[in-house]
Design a protein around this motif. Sequence first.
Motif, mmCIF file in Angstrom:
data_model
loop_
_atom_site.group_PDB
_atom_site.id
_atom_site.type_symbol
_atom_site.label_atom_id
_atom_site.label_comp_id
_atom_site.label_asym_id
_atom_site.label_seq_id
_atom_site.Cartn_x
_atom_site.Cartn_y
_atom_site.Cartn_z
ATOM 1 N N UNK A 67 0.794 -1.139 0.052
ATOM 2 C CA UNK A 67 0.002 0.143 -0.057
ATOM 3 C C UNK A 67 1.069 1.283 0.022
ATOM 4 N N UNK A 68 1.926 1.289 0.621
ATOM 5 C CA UNK A 68 2.760 2.384 0.940
ATOM 6 C C UNK A 68 3.457 2.601 -0.367
ATOM 7 N N UNK A 69 3.720 1.519 -1.018
ATOM 8 C CA UNK A 69 4.525 1.696 -2.322
ATOM 9 C C UNK A 69 3.659 2.362 -3.489
ATOM 10 N N UNK A 100 15.931 2.522 -1.029
ATOM 11 C CA UNK A 100 17.248 2.382 -1.432
ATOM 12 C C UNK A 100 17.366 1.426 -2.778
ATOM 13 N N UNK A 101 16.658 0.438 -2.786
ATOM 14 C CA UNK A 101 16.851 -0.557 -3.713
ATOM 15 C C UNK A 101 16.147 -0.188 -5.046
ATOM 16 N N UNK A 102 15.288 0.826 -4.955
ATOM 17 C CA UNK A 102 14.579 1.374 -6.180
ATOM 18 C C UNK A 102 15.308 2.783 -6.642
ATOM 19 N N UNK A 103 16.418 3.000 -5.932
ATOM 20 C CA UNK A 103 17.058 4.011 -6.219
ATOM 21 C C UNK A 103 16.131 5.398 -6.107
ATOM 22 N N UNK A 104 15.167 5.274 -5.084
ATOM 23 C CA UNK A 104 14.267 6.556 -4.959
ATOM 24 C C UNK A 104 12.851 6.382 -5.685
ATOM 25 N N UNK A 105 12.762 5.461 -6.425
ATOM 26 C CA UNK A 105 11.398 5.407 -7.280
ATOM 27 C C UNK A 105 10.270 5.279 -6.604
ATOM 28 N N UNK A 106 10.524 4.317 -5.496
ATOM 29 C CA UNK A 106 9.495 4.160 -4.437
ATOM 30 C C UNK A 106 9.994 4.479 -3.079
ATOM 31 N N UNK A 107 9.012 4.962 -2.317
ATOM 32 C CA UNK A 107 9.090 5.353 -0.691
ATOM 33 C C UNK A 107 8.182 4.368 -0.175
ATOM 34 N N UNK A 108 8.446 4.396 1.316
ATOM 35 C CA UNK A 108 7.707 3.357 1.915
ATOM 36 C C UNK A 108 7.174 3.947 3.211
ATOM 37 N N UNK A 137 18.926 -1.689 11.682
ATOM 38 C CA UNK A 137 18.358 -1.950 10.506
ATOM 39 C C UNK A 137 18.549 -0.569 9.604
ATOM 40 N N UNK A 138 19.476 -0.509 8.816
ATOM 41 C CA UNK A 138 19.503 0.605 8.003
ATOM 42 C C UNK A 138 18.201 0.990 7.345
ATOM 43 N N UNK A 139 17.645 2.165 7.227
ATOM 44 C CA UNK A 139 16.512 2.515 6.439
ATOM 45 C C UNK A 139 15.321 2.608 7.207
ATOM 46 N N UNK A 140 15.465 2.221 8.538
ATOM 47 C CA UNK A 140 14.264 2.442 9.700
ATOM 48 C C UNK A 140 14.309 3.544 10.388
ATOM 49 N N UNK A 141 13.446 4.195 10.743
ATOM 50 C CA UNK A 141 13.246 5.178 11.815
ATOM 51 C C UNK A 141 12.811 4.557 13.201
ATOM 52 N N UNK A 161 6.434 11.013 7.234
ATOM 53 C CA UNK A 161 7.630 10.669 6.997
ATOM 54 C C UNK A 161 7.554 9.671 5.741
ATOM 55 N N UNK A 162 8.509 9.807 4.679
ATOM 56 C CA UNK A 162 8.590 8.935 3.560
ATOM 57 C C UNK A 162 9.554 7.753 3.835
ATOM 58 N N UNK A 163 9.841 7.909 5.035
ATOM 59 C CA UNK A 163 10.570 6.752 5.376
ATOM 60 C C UNK A 163 9.766 5.896 6.419
ATOM 61 N N UNK A 164 10.000 4.473 6.425
ATOM 62 C CA UNK A 164 9.327 3.709 7.514
ATOM 63 C C UNK A 164 9.586 3.994 9.004
ATOM 64 N N UNK A 165 8.586 3.886 9.861
ATOM 65 C CA UNK A 165 8.859 4.140 11.013
ATOM 66 C C UNK A 165 8.439 3.289 12.201
ATOM 67 N N UNK A 166 9.245 2.589 12.765
ATOM 68 C CA UNK A 166 8.847 1.813 14.076
ATOM 69 C C UNK A 166 8.493 2.701 15.156
#
Length: 334
Positions: A67-69, A100-108, A137-141, A161-166
């Motif tokens: 859903x986020x993608x 990161x794996x999508x080079x910024x094309x997708x956010x989460x 884990x790199x990429x998580x807040x 936030x466009x980054x995933x958050x725990x």
Amino acid sequence: MTMIQALRSAMDVMMERDDNVIVYGEDVGYFGGVFRATEGLQAKYGTSRCFDAPISESGIVGTGIGMAAYGLRPVVEIQFADYVYPATDQIVSELARLRHRSAGDFTAPLTIRMPCGGGIYGGQTHSQSPEAFFTHVCGLRTVMPSNPYDAKGLLIASIESDDPVIFLEPKRLYNGPFDGQHDKPVVPWSKHAMGRVPEGYYTVPLTSAAIFRPGKAVTVLTYGTMVWVSECAARETGIDAEIIDLRSIWPLDLETIVNSVKKTGRCVVVHEATRTSGFGAELTALVQEHCFYQLEAPIERVTGWDTPYPHAQEWAYFPGPARVGAALQRAVEA
């Protein structure tokens, strides 16, 4: 507001502002969540925006990633932080890496809410504090508030936030802070404890710590429930401790930490999770790296035991004012 009310208000505000914000998880719809954090949201926004999910944590997180993608901003609830482990592969291998794996094309932009810690006599499978796993884990807040005002502001910032958050929520603070030793409210109430939460929109930055209690004798680095335990220990000992509430565990506000420790020359790290490989080890290393020449005493750590969560000895397991106070005494007398 209590913390529960503040969290509910944050989701309400964001669901009203943004149709892409949806809320789901186990029992969060009709029932309103096991702790009632989502009470009334389904009635207000309908079953397509606040709904129940099957008892499948990997499914909850996996669908949230999709859903986020696709442009939604899901807020999912894992009923207890202890239940998140089946979803670990989705979080680590997919969610954290998507941008990161999508080079910024997708956010989460997925927020994962989880009640954490002990204090409700829930035993081993309802009381864990797993924050250190996620900071690795790199990429998580990774966020853990200590009071209702911060809880609402941090949750709104997390949803945006466009980054995933725990987003970890200390259960002992849901209805007010406790003295860390007995199941009763702290007296007197601090102005930060409850109430004084704006009804509308505001944010608390995901990158800043707060000086919860100014002081000059020793710096206490902590977060969540242990902020209040440390404050109680400072009052009981009379030590002029400066308590830093990390709020955002990762990314970390290193500047506030370093400035405080360089000022006081002493440091005590407090968290509820087990000691070995707990986040306190990272804090200790960072203080050692950045403040070595200003330190006047060894860094102290006060934590939970290195043992499976002890149901029968729950209140002995928690770092309480006596243990924190002893560490403060050692630090200032060294």
